[in-house]
Design a protein around this motif. Structure first.
Motif, short mmCIF file in Angstrom:
data_model
loop_
_atom_site.label_atom_id
_atom_site.label_comp_id
_atom_site.label_asym_id
_atom_site.label_seq_id
_atom_site.Cartn_x
_atom_site.Cartn_y
_atom_site.Cartn_z
N VAL A 448 0.84 -1.20 0.00
CA VAL A 448 0.00 0.00 0.00
C VAL A 448 0.87 1.24 0.00
O VAL A 448 2.03 1.21 0.43
CB VAL A 448 -0.96 0.03 1.22
CG1 VAL A 448 -1.94 -1.11 1.16
CG2 VAL A 448 -0.17 0.00 2.52
N LYS A 449 0.32 2.33 -0.50
CA LYS A 449 1.01 3.63 -0.49
C LYS A 449 0.57 4.37 0.76
O LYS A 449 -0.55 4.89 0.82
CB LYS A 449 0.65 4.43 -1.73
CG LYS A 449 1.43 5.72 -1.90
CD LYS A 449 2.85 5.43 -2.36
CE LYS A 449 3.57 6.72 -2.75
NZ LYS A 449 4.94 6.46 -3.21
N ALA A 450 1.42 4.40 1.80
CA ALA A 450 0.96 4.95 3.07
C ALA A 450 2.15 5.36 3.93
O ALA A 450 3.31 5.12 3.59
CB ALA A 450 0.11 3.92 3.81
N ASP A 451 1.83 6.00 5.04
CA ASP A 451 2.80 6.37 6.07
C ASP A 451 2.83 5.23 7.10
O ASP A 451 1.83 4.98 7.78
CB ASP A 451 2.38 7.69 6.72
CG ASP A 451 3.42 8.23 7.69
OD1 ASP A 451 3.93 7.45 8.51
OD2 ASP A 451 3.70 9.44 7.64
N LYS A 452 3.96 4.55 7.21
CA LYS A 452 4.05 3.36 8.07
C LYS A 452 3.73 3.68 9.52
O LYS A 452 2.99 2.95 10.20
CB LYS A 452 5.46 2.77 7.97
CG LYS A 452 5.63 1.48 8.77
CD LYS A 452 7.08 1.01 8.76
CE LYS A 452 7.54 0.69 7.34
NZ LYS A 452 8.93 0.15 7.33
N THR A 453 4.25 4.80 10.04
CA THR A 453 4.01 5.15 11.44
C THR A 453 2.54 5.43 11.70
O THR A 453 1.97 4.99 12.71
CB THR A 453 4.85 6.37 11.83
OG1 THR A 453 6.24 6.07 11.65
CG2 THR A 453 4.61 6.77 13.29
N GLN A 454 1.89 6.14 10.77
CA GLN A 454 0.48 6.46 10.97
C GLN A 454 -0.38 5.20 10.89
O GLN A 454 -1.36 5.06 11.65
CB GLN A 454 0.02 7.49 9.93
CG GLN A 454 0.79 8.80 9.95
CD GLN A 454 0.60 9.56 11.26
OE1 GLN A 454 -0.27 9.23 12.05
NE2 GLN A 454 1.44 10.55 11.48
N LEU A 455 -0.03 4.26 10.01
CA LEU A 455 -0.79 3.01 9.95
C LEU A 455 -0.59 2.19 11.22
O LEU A 455 -1.53 1.52 11.69
CB LEU A 455 -0.36 2.19 8.73
CG LEU A 455 -0.90 2.65 7.37
CD1 LEU A 455 -0.55 1.63 6.30
CD2 LEU A 455 -2.39 2.86 7.40
N TRP A 456 0.61 2.22 11.77
CA TRP A 456 0.84 1.54 13.06
C TRP A 456 -0.10 2.10 14.12
O TRP A 456 -0.64 1.36 14.93
CB TRP A 456 2.29 1.72 13.47
CG TRP A 456 2.60 1.09 14.80
CD1 TRP A 456 3.08 -0.17 15.03
CD2 TRP A 456 2.44 1.69 16.08
NE1 TRP A 456 3.23 -0.40 16.37
CE2 TRP A 456 2.83 0.74 17.06
CE3 TRP A 456 2.00 2.93 16.52
CZ2 TRP A 456 2.81 0.99 18.41
CZ3 TRP A 456 1.96 3.19 17.87
CH2 TRP A 456 2.36 2.23 18.81
N ARG A 457 -0.31 3.42 14.09
CA ARG A 457 -1.21 4.04 15.05
C ARG A 457 -2.63 3.52 14.87
O ARG A 457 -3.36 3.28 15.85
CB ARG A 457 -1.20 5.56 14.89
CG ARG A 457 0.12 6.21 15.23
CD ARG A 457 0.09 7.69 14.94
NE ARG A 457 -0.74 8.42 15.89
CZ ARG A 457 -0.99 9.73 15.79
NH1 ARG A 457 -0.49 10.41 14.77
NH2 ARG A 457 -1.73 10.33 16.69
N VAL A 458 -3.07 3.34 13.61
CA VAL A 458 -4.42 2.86 13.36
C VAL A 458 -4.60 1.45 13.93
O VAL A 458 -5.55 1.18 14.69
CB VAL A 458 -4.74 2.88 11.85
CG1 VAL A 458 -6.08 2.21 11.57
CG2 VAL A 458 -4.76 4.31 11.34
N PHE A 459 -3.70 0.52 13.54
CA PHE A 459 -3.82 -0.86 14.03
C PHE A 459 -3.67 -0.93 15.54
O PHE A 459 -4.39 -1.67 16.23
CB PHE A 459 -2.79 -1.76 13.35
CG PHE A 459 -3.14 -2.12 11.94
CD1 PHE A 459 -4.20 -2.97 11.67
CD2 PHE A 459 -2.42 -1.60 10.87
CE1 PHE A 459 -4.53 -3.31 10.36
CE2 PHE A 459 -2.74 -1.93 9.57
CZ PHE A 459 -3.80 -2.78 9.30
#
Length: 595
Positions: A448-459
């Protein structure tokens, strides 16, 4: 007429003297005109006497009246020349002596010893009445006539021979008092005129200063950054400046005074604030930093801060209120941004810190002074610390943006690895809750095209949220699949929604192409579930679950999840039935959509 100017004129005269000469010139015009008409009637009379009278007529009288007429006409012509404009005093003497000295000379030529008292008196009275300035000129004109009379009589011995000394003394006594009265009236009038002129000048100077001050304060009023107002006790605006019109969303101050005639109902979001405003002023006479939400002209809501006072008359009766209004919407947003930042900081760092604290407490319970730390645990602590540092930096970026949106650092991200990292950081909480966690994200799932740190926050937020709000023994599953944009999915209110056009909350966020493929992720649990009415507002700021879910947080986690997914160009929701668990879902664009 206004002849005020600088203190000195170009000719060295004072301002009053300039005005006085102008006044003299203006009055000479009607005086000469009257005298010309007077001399003309006398001339006509003498012409009639010559042709119709029985007694012998002396032609010298006709010539004298004609000479007077000629002298007056000369004065009339000279008035319009530069000489007449520059020397009005000489024209005055020419006018006076045309009526007096010329007549005296005519009588001398006729060898007549009569005293023309009537002509002199009429001339002195006319000039004192029509031209009551420069009394010295009046005196010179009178002395000129007297000297001419005495000189002629000394040479020709006319009046001296005709009248007795007593008669002449009476004549001179009459002339003295008549001239004195005329000169005194001119002198007193000029004194009054000079004083009035000086007063008028001071008054005009005061008016000029007042106009300058008014223009200065008008400029301040018109260009002030704060709104300035006056309002009546019954809730109408009397005056308003352009800044207040801009704050209220109006085109002009006149629109403010015309539109807002019921301030408490039309302006304040909470009408009771107007009554609080009035009570505060009534209590102390002033109010400061009175903050309220108001409606602008277009219906939008802003924050204002008022500073005002009550204006009363000498008897203490209330006239109106006046004060300043400042738009503090940006300040309120900055305060909210700061509060959001603090809450987000505490929320996102709580889970990693809590996990690390549980590991450290477990070591603390072991016996012996020397504690052996496995390398795997050490690496996990290092990863957790690095993750905390990334979170702090991310939160600082959000706060620096002052609610302008998340700043994404997008790259090609392996979604399964992000889920594994979040689950590893939360392993102490998972173990404490005796939960079962499954990562069903396929290994071959496209990036996916995303910000890894921000996705970690979501999960991390979604997993921790499920653990906190359910009883021990929870089953948690994270899964993901590829779908096409436009596929119908079920949102949190059990309605169907097209995800082809997604809300973008960050101008720098990636925007998927229409018809492109996306990742559809779910975080499911078999816990207590969520009521439908709670699902509708679950992602709003500071909304928490009910008591049965044992909520202790501030309701910030799901709100941040929505902000992050929206910034990526995705959508987030929840599907839940009370007693049957909950399924949180969100979409993300694939990296291939941006090649």
């Amino acid at each position: 007429m206004n002849y005020l100017g600088n203190a000195k004129s170009v000719q060295g005269l004072t301002v009053y003297e300039v005005w006085r000469d102008r006044f003299l010139r203006d009055r000479l015009r009607p005086a000469v005109g009257i005298a010309i008409f007077f001399a003309l009637t006398i001339t006509v009379y003498f012409l009639g006497e010559r042709f119709f009278a029985d007694q012998e007529f002396k032609s010298v009288y006709l010539y004298t009246s004609a000479a007077v007429e000629l002298g007056l006409l000369t004065c009339f012509v000279l008035q319009k020349t530069s000489f007449g404009q520059r020397y009005p005093g000489l024209l005055f003497l020419g006018f006076s002596w045309s009526l007096t000295v010329v007549v005296q000379l005519g009588l001398a030529v006729a060898q007549a010893g009569e005293l023309p008292i009537f002509t002199w008196s009429l001339a002195f009275l006319i000039q004192a009445t029509l031209m009551p300035v420069r009394w010295r000129l009046h005196l010179i004109s009178q002395l000129g006539v007297l000297c001419c009379h005495v000189g002629i009589n000394l040479v020709l011995n006319l009046s001296f021979a005709k009248y007795t000394p007593f008669k002449l003394t009476g004549f001179y006594l009459y002339l003295f008092w008549f001239c004195l009265i005329c000169d005194l009236s001119v002198y007193w009038y000029e004194c009054l005129q000079r004083k009035e002129f000086s007063t008028r000048r001071e008054l005009e100077s005061a008016y000029q200063q007042l106009e300058v001050a008014e223009a200065k304060y008008r400029s301040i009023f018109e260009n002030a950054g704060e709104g300035i107002f006056q309002s009546t006790p019954d809730g109408r605006y009397i005056t308003a400046n352009p800044a207040l019109a801009r704050i209220y969303g109006c085109d002009s101050p006149e629109e403010v005074t015309a539109k807002f005639t019921d301030i408490d109902r039309q302006l304040y979001v909470d009408p009771a604030r107007r009554n609080e405003f009035l009570r505060s002023i009534e209590k102390s006479g002033t109010v400061s930093d009175f903050e309220s939400k108001i409606y602008r002209s277009d219906g939008s809501i802003v924050w204002i801060s008022e500073k005002a006072r009550a204006v009363r008359d000498s008897s203490g009766s209330l006239l109106y209120y006046e004060g300043l209004i400042e738009d503090i919407t940006q300040r309120k947003q900055a305060q909210e941004s700061l509060r959001l930042f603090i809450h987000a900081l505490s929320h996102d760092l709580r889970n990693p810190v809590a996990g690390m604290l549980m590991v450290l407490k477990n070591w603390q319970t072991k016996t012996g002074d020397a504690i052996t730390i496995p390398r795997s645990i050490l690496e996990r602590m290092i990863q957790g610390s690095e993750q905390q540092l990334r979170l702090i930096n991310s939160l600082l970026e959000v706060h620096a943006g002052e609610l302008r949106g998340l700043v994404l650092h997008c790259e090609s991200v392996d979604l399964r690895a992000v889920v594994e990292a979040a689950a590893t950081d939360l392993e102490p909480l998972i173990n404490e809750g005796k939960a079962t966690f499954k990562n069903l994200v396929p290994d071959d799932l496209p990036a996916v095209k995303a910000d890894k740190t921000q996705l970690w926050r979501v999960f991390s937020n979604l997993i921790a949220n499920a653990l906190k709000h359910n009883l021990p023994g929870l089953n948690l599953t994270v899964s993901a699949e590829v779908i096409k944009a436009g596929k119908l999915i079920i949102n949190q209110s059990t309605a169907k929604q097209d995800i082809d056009k997604l809300p973008i909350t960050n101008p720098q966020s990636p925007i998927p192409n229409s018809g492109s493929r996306m990742i559809y992720c779910t975080v499911e649990d078999d816990g207590a579930g969520i009521l439908p009415e709670q699902c509708e507002h679950l992602f709003d700021l500071y909304v928490r679950g009910d008591r049965s879910r044992h909520s202790v947080g501030l309701g910030l986690g799901l709100y941040l999840c929505r902000q992050i997914i929206g910034a990526h160009g995705g959508q987030i929701g929840v599907i839940s039935t009370p007693g049957a668990g909950a399924s949180f879902w969100f979409t993300l664009p694939l990296a291939e959509n941006f090649r």
